[in-house]
Design a protein around this motif. Structure first.
Motif, PDB file in Angstrom:
ATOM      1  N   THR A 288       0.851  -1.180   0.000  1.00  0.00           N
ATOM      2  CA  THR A 288       0.000   0.000   0.000  1.00  0.00           C
ATOM      3  C   THR A 288       0.887   1.230   0.000  1.00  0.00           C
ATOM      4  O   THR A 288       2.111   1.129  -0.054  1.00  0.00           O
ATOM      5  CB  THR A 288      -0.960  -0.013   1.200  1.00  0.00           C
ATOM      6  OG1 THR A 288      -1.914   1.049   1.053  1.00  0.00           O
ATOM      7  CG2 THR A 288      -0.219   0.135   2.516  1.00  0.00           C
ATOM      8  N   TYR A 289       0.271   2.389   0.036  1.00  0.00           N
ATOM      9  CA  TYR A 289       0.986   3.656   0.038  1.00  0.00           C
ATOM     10  C   TYR A 289       0.469   4.532   1.165  1.00  0.00           C
ATOM     11  O   TYR A 289      -0.679   4.392   1.606  1.00  0.00           O
ATOM     12  CB  TYR A 289       0.795   4.392  -1.292  1.00  0.00           C
ATOM     13  CG  TYR A 289       1.386   3.695  -2.482  1.00  0.00           C
ATOM     14  CD1 TYR A 289       2.734   3.823  -2.779  1.00  0.00           C
ATOM     15  CD2 TYR A 289       0.598   2.901  -3.308  1.00  0.00           C
ATOM     16  CE1 TYR A 289       3.282   3.183  -3.888  1.00  0.00           C
ATOM     17  CE2 TYR A 289       1.134   2.255  -4.409  1.00  0.00           C
ATOM     18  CZ  TYR A 289       2.477   2.402  -4.693  1.00  0.00           C
ATOM     19  OH  TYR A 289       3.019   1.760  -5.780  1.00  0.00           O
ATOM     20  N   GLU A 290       1.302   5.462   1.602  1.00  0.00           N
ATOM     21  CA  GLU A 290       0.885   6.361   2.668  1.00  0.00           C
ATOM     22  C   GLU A 290      -0.392   7.102   2.295  1.00  0.00           C
ATOM     23  O   GLU A 290      -1.292   7.269   3.118  1.00  0.00           O
ATOM     24  CB  GLU A 290       2.000   7.359   2.977  1.00  0.00           C
ATOM     25  CG  GLU A 290       1.659   8.327   4.088  1.00  0.00           C
ATOM     26  CD  GLU A 290       2.824   9.209   4.489  1.00  0.00           C
ATOM     27  OE1 GLU A 290       2.586  10.407   4.744  1.00  0.00           O
ATOM     28  OE2 GLU A 290       3.964   8.704   4.554  1.00  0.00           O
ATOM     29  N   GLN A 293      -3.536   5.343   3.168  1.00  0.00           N
ATOM     30  CA  GLN A 293      -3.790   5.016   4.572  1.00  0.00           C
ATOM     31  C   GLN A 293      -3.971   6.250   5.449  1.00  0.00           C
ATOM     32  O   GLN A 293      -4.595   6.164   6.494  1.00  0.00           O
ATOM     33  CB  GLN A 293      -2.620   4.194   5.126  1.00  0.00           C
ATOM     34  CG  GLN A 293      -2.376   2.874   4.406  1.00  0.00           C
ATOM     35  CD  GLN A 293      -3.577   1.967   4.436  1.00  0.00           C
ATOM     36  OE1 GLN A 293      -4.083   1.552   3.416  1.00  0.00           O
ATOM     37  NE2 GLN A 293      -4.073   1.673   5.623  1.00  0.00           N
ATOM     38  N   GLN A 467       6.155  -2.315   2.173  1.00  0.00           N
ATOM     39  CA  GLN A 467       4.895  -1.585   2.015  1.00  0.00           C
ATOM     40  C   GLN A 467       3.762  -2.244   2.789  1.00  0.00           C
ATOM     41  O   GLN A 467       2.594  -1.946   2.549  1.00  0.00           O
ATOM     42  CB  GLN A 467       4.521  -1.502   0.534  1.00  0.00           C
ATOM     43  CG  GLN A 467       5.485  -0.681  -0.304  1.00  0.00           C
ATOM     44  CD  GLN A 467       5.119  -0.734  -1.778  1.00  0.00           C
ATOM     45  OE1 GLN A 467       5.431  -1.693  -2.476  1.00  0.00           O
ATOM     46  NE2 GLN A 467       4.443   0.299  -2.262  1.00  0.00           N
ATOM     47  N   GLN A 468       4.080  -3.130   3.720  1.00  0.00           N
ATOM     48  CA  GLN A 468       3.048  -3.856   4.423  1.00  0.00           C
ATOM     49  C   GLN A 468       2.270  -2.949   5.394  1.00  0.00           C
ATOM     50  O   GLN A 468       2.821  -2.032   5.988  1.00  0.00           O
ATOM     51  CB  GLN A 468       3.646  -5.027   5.218  1.00  0.00           C
ATOM     52  CG  GLN A 468       4.352  -6.072   4.374  1.00  0.00           C
ATOM     53  CD  GLN A 468       5.846  -5.863   4.277  1.00  0.00           C
ATOM     54  OE1 GLN A 468       6.312  -4.726   4.244  1.00  0.00           O
ATOM     55  NE2 GLN A 468       6.610  -6.946   4.237  1.00  0.00           N
ATOM     56  N   HIS A 469       0.998  -3.248   5.511  1.00  0.00           N
ATOM     57  CA  HIS A 469       0.119  -2.617   6.496  1.00  0.00           C
ATOM     58  C   HIS A 469      -0.400  -3.758   7.370  1.00  0.00           C
ATOM     59  O   HIS A 469      -1.137  -4.618   6.900  1.00  0.00           O
ATOM     60  CB  HIS A 469      -1.027  -1.898   5.778  1.00  0.00           C
ATOM     61  CG  HIS A 469      -2.023  -1.258   6.681  1.00  0.00           C
ATOM     62  ND1 HIS A 469      -1.696  -0.222   7.524  1.00  0.00           N
ATOM     63  CD2 HIS A 469      -3.350  -1.496   6.868  1.00  0.00           C
ATOM     64  CE1 HIS A 469      -2.784   0.156   8.191  1.00  0.00           C
ATOM     65  NE2 HIS A 469      -3.790  -0.600   7.813  1.00  0.00           N
ATOM     66  N   THR A 484       2.596   1.985  13.508  1.00  0.00           N
ATOM     67  CA  THR A 484       3.758   1.493  12.772  1.00  0.00           C
ATOM     68  C   THR A 484       5.027   1.885  13.520  1.00  0.00           C
ATOM     69  O   THR A 484       5.017   2.762  14.387  1.00  0.00           O
ATOM     70  CB  THR A 484       3.852   2.065  11.333  1.00  0.00           C
ATOM     71  OG1 THR A 484       4.271   3.427  11.376  1.00  0.00           O
ATOM     72  CG2 THR A 484       2.544   1.937  10.594  1.00  0.00           C
ATOM     73  N   THR A 499       3.908   3.024   6.256  1.00  0.00           N
ATOM     74  CA  THR A 499       3.808   1.700   5.639  1.00  0.00           C
ATOM     75  C   THR A 499       5.134   0.979   5.820  1.00  0.00           C
ATOM     76  O   THR A 499       6.193   1.604   5.840  1.00  0.00           O
ATOM     77  CB  THR A 499       3.487   1.795   4.136  1.00  0.00           C
ATOM     78  OG1 THR A 499       4.526   2.524   3.468  1.00  0.00           O
ATOM     79  CG2 THR A 499       2.162   2.492   3.901  1.00  0.00           C
TER      80      THR A 499
END
Length: 701
Positions: A288-290, A293, A467-469, A484, A499
């Motif tokens: 994912t990307y900031e 989120q 890039q994990q959430h 995070t 992320t």
């Protein structure tokens, strides 16, 4: 795909200078020629047997009893019109919708802009190419499509470089999971469009391109049927996978390809039914990307979830998947899936597994030397793990990728090809080199009408992710909380503020999660860019009320509540815009606890705050004891075991699917979804895609 570059750079920064010097010396002048390649993963099949089926022989992708719901047809038509009306924006996908709706004037400049990216072989050219191919396959000769423009589109298709074994420079990313299926699909459909023409770059005929692409397409589909997705639940890249799959389901001449693609789309739709909440993809994400989120809901999958299942709503009139679904004539989700999604909206407990660990490759016949196997590992981001790193360097060198997309940034490492230092060095830096690999992940989801808690159970704790959430608590589309441990990088592809970063030991049971951040020290890298704090995303603006009590921060949204505990003291960020959403907890290690509640479960917000803030929390090293007011005593041991209500909680490994609608062992490729006296059967061995009455012959679990 810049996360591989950054992982390599971080690993180098963490090395002792002597080790780096030794690695450079050992790798000089190897002259490696490359191993033999597996035919089906790099070079496709034999050009002598193209396997071309004429269009009249195509079998429909739909199976027995597969009917669209009236709601799906209404949403499909609505989005087609909305997308068509937006053609003035100059978006390529809007032109597809305009043709599908017979909406009149086409923006030729939008198409020519896409053709320039394709002709220049830029990153993401495969995205644009799939739309261009869909237009050519479905609307060639359309009165609104200028013949000169169509000729230019055909020229771009015939001149394109379809795989890395073809000649010519490019700056394209070939290897991530979504790019692989986009390239293979593009080659297949292009070959079908021009089976007798010679493609200028490869010198192959279209029929030969079909033969090259078919085994690659089948292999990608077969891996997804057994393993699920490496880019699990991606709220970005599912929006790239789905258009490729829709092109296969709608356009592939090979009936088995069309049917497999339709079944993978069904499984993705089932994924949405299990994980979407209040209009957002409210679960873990492999990539994912900031921007997806932070700052409010912004999923790239919103249009797909709405058109397919009626969940949430659409946000963009020019969505990649949305435009393909709106113009699809051969794919629709089985109506049973929409019924399941509606049934699961108010309460759901769900477990799911996607992916495999790098060390488990041999169990599934996947090694570490064959280039086809290396491409599989690249598809899950496992570029520089100790098992794969030697094959990575050999493959980059064999295909002369050192001047290509992102490999050019690490071209100074070329002398390491064939070096004996690569494997032990990667193993020594396992926390850094394995973190980008999207390995086996166990999703847990607990949903009530008021909230959803979802997390990746005990996923790779202590590794430096990309890039994990890993988890989130969701009260509505914007009232979302997660934590995070920033990885120190600033780009979108790896270990940023929100992320990836240092992955926690995160364990979840019903409405409670315990999240422990622990990592090893890397002195040189710590000094240069690693940080020593964890933080929480807790958007003040999205909640009706926020309070603090002791070590807890509380939020209320409607009748839903969230409580977040930090073992280290927290402060709100001071600078804008972070001051509106960021809770910072200084410290090299930290433990967070989340508990959710609601008015029916917990009483008033005052009562919830009092009960939770008074609950004992005892933390000693990696052992946590929390006396939850809703669940009683929860304990996490140093080894990662979670105990609740006096028993061990199953935190994985999970089955492929495990909920009240489906139960399927991981590693199998037959899914049976049961609801209200009917069964959806997706069997990849028999190519059975059908809805039958529950208990019918051959339809058992």
């Amino acid at each position: 795909m810049d996360f591989a570059r950054t992982t390599l750079l971080a690993a180098l920064l963490a090395m002792a200078p002597a080790a780096l010097s030794a690695a450079h010396s050992a790798g000089a002048g190897t002259g490696y020629d490359g191993p033999a390649h597996r035919t089906t993963a790099i070079h496709g099949g034999s050009a002598a047997d193209p396997g071309v089926l004429p269009p009249s022989s195509r079998a429909a992708a739909q199976g027995e009893g597969i009917v669209p719901s009236p709601g799906f047809l209404e949403r499909q038509a609505e989005y087609l019109q909305v997308c068509s009306d937006s053609a003035s924006t100059g978006d390529l996908d809007a032109q597809l919708c305009r043709l599908g709706a017979n909406g009149g004037l086409i923006d030729a400049d939008a198409i020519r802009t896409a053709l320039a990216k394709i002709d220049n072989r830029e990153d993401c050219a495969d995205f644009y190419l799939n739309t261009v191919l869909r237009i050519l396959a479905m609307y060639s000769g359309h009165p609104d499509l200028d013949p000169g423009l169509q000729a230019d589109m055909e020229r771009s298709v015939l001149d394109f470089k379809y795989w890395l074994d073809e000649p010519g420079p490019d700056m394209m990313c070939w290897w991530s999971e979504n790019h692989q299926v986009l390239f293979h699909t593009a080659e297949l459909i292009a070959g079908q469009l021009f089976p007798d023409r010679v493609f200028s770059n490869s010198g192959m005929t279209g029929a030969e391109h079909i033969s090259h692409a078919l085994p690659l397409v089948h292999e990608w589909l077969d891996y997804r049927s057994v393993f699920g997705f490496s880019e699990w639940h991606s709220n970005v890249y599912f929006n790239e996978d789905m258009p490729a799959l829709l092109n296969l389901a709608d356009l592939a001449w090979d009936a088995s390809v069309a049917t497999k693609a339709a079944m993978i789309l069904d499984l993705m739709t089932f994924d949405f039914a299990n994980t979407y909440f209040k209009g957002v993809y409210a679960t873990v994400h492999g990539r994912t990307y900031e921007g997806k989120q932070v700052g409010g809901s912004n999923d790239s999958t919103s249009e797909a979830a709405w058109i397919l299942l009626g969940l949430g709503g659409y946000r963009s009139p020019n969505n990649f998947t949305g435009s393909f679904l709106a113009t699809s004539l051969r794919y629709w989700p089985p109506d049973i899936l929409e019924a399941v999604a509606a049934d699961a909206e108010t309460f759901h407990e769900h477990r799911q597994r996607d992916g495999i660990d790098v060390t488990d490759g041999p169990l599934y016949g996947i090694g570490y030397e064959d280039f086809g196997d290396i491409m599989f590992w690249w598809g899950m981001g496992a570029y520089v793990t100790s098992q794969v790193i030697e094959g990575t360097f050999e493959m980059v060198d064999y295909y002369d990728l050192w001047d290509s997309y992102f490999w050019s940034d690490v071209a100074f490492l070329e002398p390491l090809v064939g070096s004996p230092i690569l494997e032990p060095l990667s193993a020594h830096l396992d926390d850094l080199t394995r973190g980008s690999a999207l390995e086996a992940m166990d999703t847990y989801v607990y949903r009530t009408p008021h909230y959803q808690l979802s997390g990746a159970q005990n996923y790779n704790p202590g590794l430096w992710g990309s890039q994990q959430h890993i988890w989130q608590a969701t009260l509505d589309a914007d009232a979302v909380v997660f934590t995070t441990y920033p990885g120190g990088m600033e780009d979108d592809y790896t270990a940023g503020a929100w992320t990836g970063g240092w992955l926690p030991r995160a364990l979840f049971y019903r409405n409670v999660g315990i999240i422990l951040y622990r990592r090893d020290r890397y002195p040189q890298a710590d000094e240069r860019f690693f940080v020593e704090y964890t933080h929480a995303y807790f958007p003040k603006w999205a909640f009706d009320e926020i309070r603090s009590a002791g070590s807890w921060t509380f939020g209320k949204k409607g009748d839903a509540y969230v409580a977040l505990y930090s073992d280290n003291p927290v402060v709100w960020a001071e600078a804008s815009p972070e001051s509106d959403y960021e809770l910072i907890a200084d410290g090299f290690a930290n433990t967070w606890i989340v508990e959710l509640g609601s008015l029916p479960e917990s009483g008033t917000f005052d009562a919830f705050v009092e009960a939770v803030s008074s609950a004992p929390v005892i933390i000693s090293g990696d052992t946590v004891d929390y006396d939850s007011p809703s669940l009683g005593q929860l304990s996490v041991s140093a080894g990662g075991q979670l105990f609740a209500e006096g028993r061990h909680v199953d935190t994985g490994p999970y089955d492929r699917w495990d909920n009240r609608y489906a139960s399927q062992p991981f590693g199998t490729n037959r899914t049976v979804i049961v609801f209200e006296g009917r069964q959806l059967i997706l069997d990849f061995d028999s190519l059975t895609r059908t809805v039958v009455a529950a208990g019918s012959r051959g339809a058992g679990m």
